[in-house]
Design an enzyme around this catalytic site. Structure first.
Site, PDB file in Angstrom:
ATOM      1  N   GLU A  36     -19.931 -21.813  32.447  1.00 48.87           N
ATOM      2  CA  GLU A  36     -19.369 -23.026  32.231  1.00 48.87           C
ATOM      3  C   GLU A  36     -18.358 -23.452  33.396  1.00 48.87           C
ATOM      4  OE1 GLU A  36     -19.521 -22.720  27.593  1.00 48.87           O
ATOM      5  OE2 GLU A  36     -17.744 -21.779  28.579  1.00 48.87           O
ATOM      6  N   LYS A  82     -11.996 -24.526  35.564  1.00 45.08           N
ATOM      7  CA  LYS A  82     -12.130 -23.582  35.340  1.00 45.08           C
ATOM      8  C   LYS A  82     -13.651 -23.023  35.495  1.00 45.08           C
ATOM      9  CE  LYS A  82     -11.365 -21.047  31.304  1.00 45.08           C
ATOM     10  NZ  LYS A  82     -10.781 -20.524  30.244  1.00 45.08           N
ATOM     11  N   ALA A 100     -11.160  -7.570  23.608  1.00 43.32           N
ATOM     12  CA  ALA A 100     -10.328  -8.213  24.508  1.00 43.32           C
ATOM     13  C   ALA A 100      -9.393  -9.140  24.215  1.00 43.32           C
ATOM     14  CB  ALA A 100     -11.105  -8.767  25.777  1.00 43.32           C
ATOM     15  N   THR A 154     -14.720 -12.747  17.003  1.00 44.33           N
ATOM     16  CA  THR A 154     -15.734 -11.925  17.428  1.00 44.33           C
ATOM     17  C   THR A 154     -16.675 -12.548  18.412  1.00 44.33           C
ATOM     18  OG1 THR A 154     -17.143 -12.872  15.644  1.00 44.33           O
ATOM     19  CG2 THR A 154     -15.728 -11.181  14.939  1.00 44.33           C
ATOM     20  N   VAL A 199     -11.803 -18.599  16.527  1.00 45.64           N
ATOM     21  CA  VAL A 199     -11.745 -18.626  18.168  1.00 45.64           C
ATOM     22  C   VAL A 199     -13.024 -18.187  18.514  1.00 45.64           C
ATOM     23  CG1 VAL A 199     -10.715 -17.581  20.155  1.00 45.64           C
ATOM     24  CG2 VAL A 199      -9.199 -17.756  18.135  1.00 45.64           C
ATOM     25  N   ASP A 245     -17.760 -20.450  19.885  1.00 47.52           N
ATOM     26  CA  ASP A 245     -17.379 -21.234  20.933  1.00 47.52           C
ATOM     27  C   ASP A 245     -18.617 -21.989  21.858  1.00 47.52           C
ATOM     28  OD1 ASP A 245     -17.717 -18.887  22.126  1.00 47.52           O
ATOM     29  OD2 ASP A 245     -15.910 -19.246  23.058  1.00 47.52           O
ATOM     30  N   LYS A 301     -23.560 -20.553  18.248  1.00 51.20           N
ATOM     31  CA  LYS A 301     -22.695 -19.461  17.837  1.00 51.20           C
ATOM     32  C   LYS A 301     -21.441 -19.686  17.313  1.00 51.20           C
ATOM     33  CE  LYS A 301     -19.872 -16.317  21.151  1.00 51.20           C
ATOM     34  NZ  LYS A 301     -18.786 -16.940  21.895  1.00 51.20           N
TER      35      LYS A 301
HETATM   36  P1  NAD Z   1     -15.109  -8.925  23.034  1.00 53.41           P
HETATM   37  O1  NAD Z   1     -16.512  -8.536  23.494  1.00 53.41           O
HETATM   38  O2  NAD Z   1     -14.238  -8.076  23.831  1.00 53.41           O
HETATM   39  O3  NAD Z   1     -14.669  -8.514  21.390  1.00 53.41           O
HETATM   40  C1  NAD Z   1     -15.389  -9.125  20.379  1.00 53.41           C
HETATM   41  C2  NAD Z   1     -15.222  -8.283  19.085  1.00 53.41           C
HETATM   42  O4  NAD Z   1     -15.788  -8.499  18.074  1.00 53.41           O
HETATM   43  C3  NAD Z   1     -16.038  -6.622  19.320  1.00 53.41           C
HETATM   44  O5  NAD Z   1     -14.941  -5.593  19.341  1.00 53.41           O
HETATM   45  C4  NAD Z   1     -17.009  -6.561  18.522  1.00 53.41           C
HETATM   46  O6  NAD Z   1     -17.321  -5.255  17.978  1.00 53.41           O
HETATM   47  C5  NAD Z   1     -16.352  -7.587  17.358  1.00 53.41           C
HETATM   48  N1  NAD Z   1     -17.202  -7.998  16.334  1.00 53.41           N
HETATM   49  C6  NAD Z   1     -18.545  -8.485  16.706  1.00 53.41           C
HETATM   50  N2  NAD Z   1     -19.112  -8.761  15.494  1.00 53.41           N
HETATM   51  C7  NAD Z   1     -18.239  -8.459  14.810  1.00 53.41           C
HETATM   52  C8  NAD Z   1     -18.403  -9.010  13.061  1.00 53.41           C
HETATM   53  N3  NAD Z   1     -19.345  -9.276  12.369  1.00 53.41           N
HETATM   54  N4  NAD Z   1     -17.320  -8.498  12.499  1.00 53.41           N
HETATM   55  C9  NAD Z   1     -16.011  -7.900  13.084  1.00 53.41           C
HETATM   56  N5  NAD Z   1     -16.080  -7.742  14.334  1.00 53.41           N
HETATM   57  C10 NAD Z   1     -17.186  -7.883  15.191  1.00 53.41           C
HETATM   58  O7  NAD Z   1     -14.942 -10.264  23.128  1.00 53.41           O
HETATM   59  P2  NAD Z   1     -13.448 -11.098  23.432  1.00 53.41           P
HETATM   60  O8  NAD Z   1     -13.282 -11.289  24.763  1.00 53.41           O
HETATM   61  O9  NAD Z   1     -12.424 -10.633  22.589  1.00 53.41           O
HETATM   62  O10 NAD Z   1     -13.940 -12.448  22.907  1.00 53.41           O
HETATM   63  C11 NAD Z   1     -14.318 -12.667  21.484  1.00 53.41           C
HETATM   64  C12 NAD Z   1     -14.647 -13.926  21.424  1.00 53.41           C
HETATM   65  O11 NAD Z   1     -13.874 -15.301  21.531  1.00 53.41           O
HETATM   66  C13 NAD Z   1     -16.061 -14.438  21.981  1.00 53.41           C
HETATM   67  O12 NAD Z   1     -17.020 -15.047  21.337  1.00 53.41           O
HETATM   68  C14 NAD Z   1     -15.277 -15.279  23.138  1.00 53.41           C
HETATM   69  O13 NAD Z   1     -16.599 -16.205  23.591  1.00 53.41           O
HETATM   70  C15 NAD Z   1     -14.583 -16.194  22.577  1.00 53.41           C
HETATM   71  N6  NAD Z   1     -13.458 -16.774  23.184  1.00 53.41           N
HETATM   72  C16 NAD Z   1     -13.164 -17.938  22.774  1.00 53.41           C
HETATM   73  C17 NAD Z   1     -12.012 -18.813  23.424  1.00 53.41           C
HETATM   74  C18 NAD Z   1     -11.505 -20.027  22.854  1.00 53.41           C
HETATM   75  O14 NAD Z   1     -10.748 -20.767  23.517  1.00 53.41           O
HETATM   76  N7  NAD Z   1     -11.949 -20.304  21.691  1.00 53.41           N
HETATM   77  C19 NAD Z   1     -11.467 -17.885  24.765  1.00 53.41           C
HETATM   78  C20 NAD Z   1     -11.935 -16.901  25.028  1.00 53.41           C
HETATM   79  C21 NAD Z   1     -12.960 -16.204  24.000  1.00 53.41           C
END
Ligand code: NAD
Length: 352
Positions: A66, A79, A149, A211, A234, A237, A241
């Site tokens: 994106e 970004k 993360a 997640t 969060v 997004d 999803k």
């Molecule tokens: P990541 O892959 O490092 O961590 C995601 C975690 O979710 C993993 O540890 C995974 O095991 C866990 N998970 C998956 N399904 C699950 C469930 N059903 N129950 C419990 N845990 C579950 O990803 P990340 O970098 O931490 O990002 C997390 C999410 O946040 C992503 O979907 C990302 O797109 C989103 N995000 C949103 C924004 C925003 O501004 N809204 C910004 C950054 C990231």
């Protein structure tokens, strides 16, 4: 290489991953999140000045890439960010990013920066800022479902801005929960590792879902959310999803960053296109009510909006002169005669 003063116009300061880590550690992670939340609030409050457009997304089977542009009329920013949930299985980040700020008058870039770490910081600061207006008074306990993360940044953002000091962690992968708990050890939290999402939300003032899965997931069902809780959603997004059961949305007052983008990407893609939501800037400016009473369920349907990245880049730029954590990039061709670009190339060949 680092500097103690800002560079001249023809060299673009570049903040690498290493610089970003040093800036965050130099400022302190919690003061950084607190300071960034103030920049975000300032920019949300001057909402009408900004160019606004839903981000430009290129979807593929495994993820999305994106571009997120905006401008306040004086400074332009964008970004580049990806979201690839399966990356993690190959030892890669789900989300990586970089960004640029430019001077609108000349069009010259004035900052280029890594934004993988900065996105985690700005997402946490945005979530915490939203919760400052929406979470129950005196919130101390937060459930974090998804301990990847973003999770530690979220925890520290809520500690810095709201004083949250009790965490209830759950992830389908216990190793992620262990990593999160271990990283947050000695950071001033009381931490409970939970065996299910249901257990995690019990007694929490705030529920953060963060997640990653490219599907309509149901991390929270309606029965799991009690009256008065604030949900910081969060992880949903992207089109297709989401994390919350639709019934939760129908019981909540929903707050968003920028409605046209959230209708496409947020939890509210599950609702009718005219379902009422409130934009956060309206609450921050006192033009709409945030939390009304102690029984109301509030939902921040976070997707991440360009103005937040703009604020984050602005914040980082303001840390450069003091910290010196950047290097000059030779990114702009600068012939003595602006029209003699070709001649500059020829002179370089003679010099070589
Ligand atoms: P990541 O892959 O490092 O961590 C995601 C975690 O979710 C993993 O540890 C995974 O095991 C866990 N998970 C998956 N399904 C699950 C469930 N059903 N129950 C419990 N845990 C579950 O990803 P990340 O970098 O931490 O990002 C997390 C999410 O946040 C992503 O979907 C990302 O797109 C989103 N995000 C949103 C924004 C925003 O501004 N809204 C910004 C950054 C990231």
């Amino acid at each position: 290489m680092t500097h103690t003063a800002l560079p001249n116009l023809n060299l673009v300061p570049f903040v690498s991953v290493d610089h970003m880590m040093k800036i965050a550690l130099d400022v302190g992670i919690e003061p950084f999140l607190f300071g960034l939340a103030a920049y975000l609030e300032e920019d949300f409050k001057r909402w009408e000045l900004f160019d606004k457009t839903p981000r430009v997304a290129s979807h593929s089977t495994e993820g999305v890439i994106e571009l997120m542009p905006t401008s306040d009329g004086e400074v332009y920013g964008f970004k580049y960010v990806n979201g690839h949930p399966k990356n993690m299985q190959q030892g890669l980040q789900t989300v990586t990013a970089f960004g640029v700020l430019s001077d609108v008058n000349s069009g010259y870039p004035v900052l280029m920066s890594e934004m993988t770490i900065l996105t985690a910081l700005r997402t946490a600061a945005s979530s915490a800022l939203a919760a400052k207006y929406l979470a129950p008074e005196g919130s101390r306990c937060m459930a974090i479902i998804g301990n990847g993360a973003q999770s530690e940044f979220q925890a520290l953002g809520f500690k810095a801005v709201l004083g949250v000091d009790k965490l209830r962690l759950f992830d389908v992968d216990p190793a992620a929960t262990e990593k999160c708990a271990s990283n947050l050890r000695a950071k001033g939290f009381e931490i409970v590792r939970c065996a299910s999402a249901q257990e995690a939300v019990e007694g929490a003032d705030i529920i953060t879902t963060v997640t990653a899965d490219k599907q309509y997931a149901t991390i929270l069902t309606d029965n799991m959310v009690g009256s008065g809780q604030h949900i910081n959603a969060v992880g949903g997004d992207c089109p297709g999803k989401t994390e919350l059961h639709r019934d939760i949305l129908l019981r909540s007052d929903i707050f968003v960053e920028y409605t046209p983008q959230t209708r496409i990407e947020g939890e509210i893609q599950q609702l009718a296109p005219d379902y009422p939501v409130t934009e956060l800037w309206q609450v921050m400016r006192g033009e709409a009510t945030g939390r009304k009473d102690s029984r109301q369920i509030t939902l921040f349907d976070s997707v991440g909006f360009a103005i937040e990245d703009f604020s984050a880049l602005r914040y980082v730029r303001d840390q450069l002169a003091r910290t010196g954590q950047f290097q000059d990039l030779d990114m702009l061709a600068d012939p003595d005669d602006p029209r003699d670009l070709f001649g500059m190339v020829m002179r370089a060949s003679e010099a070589a």
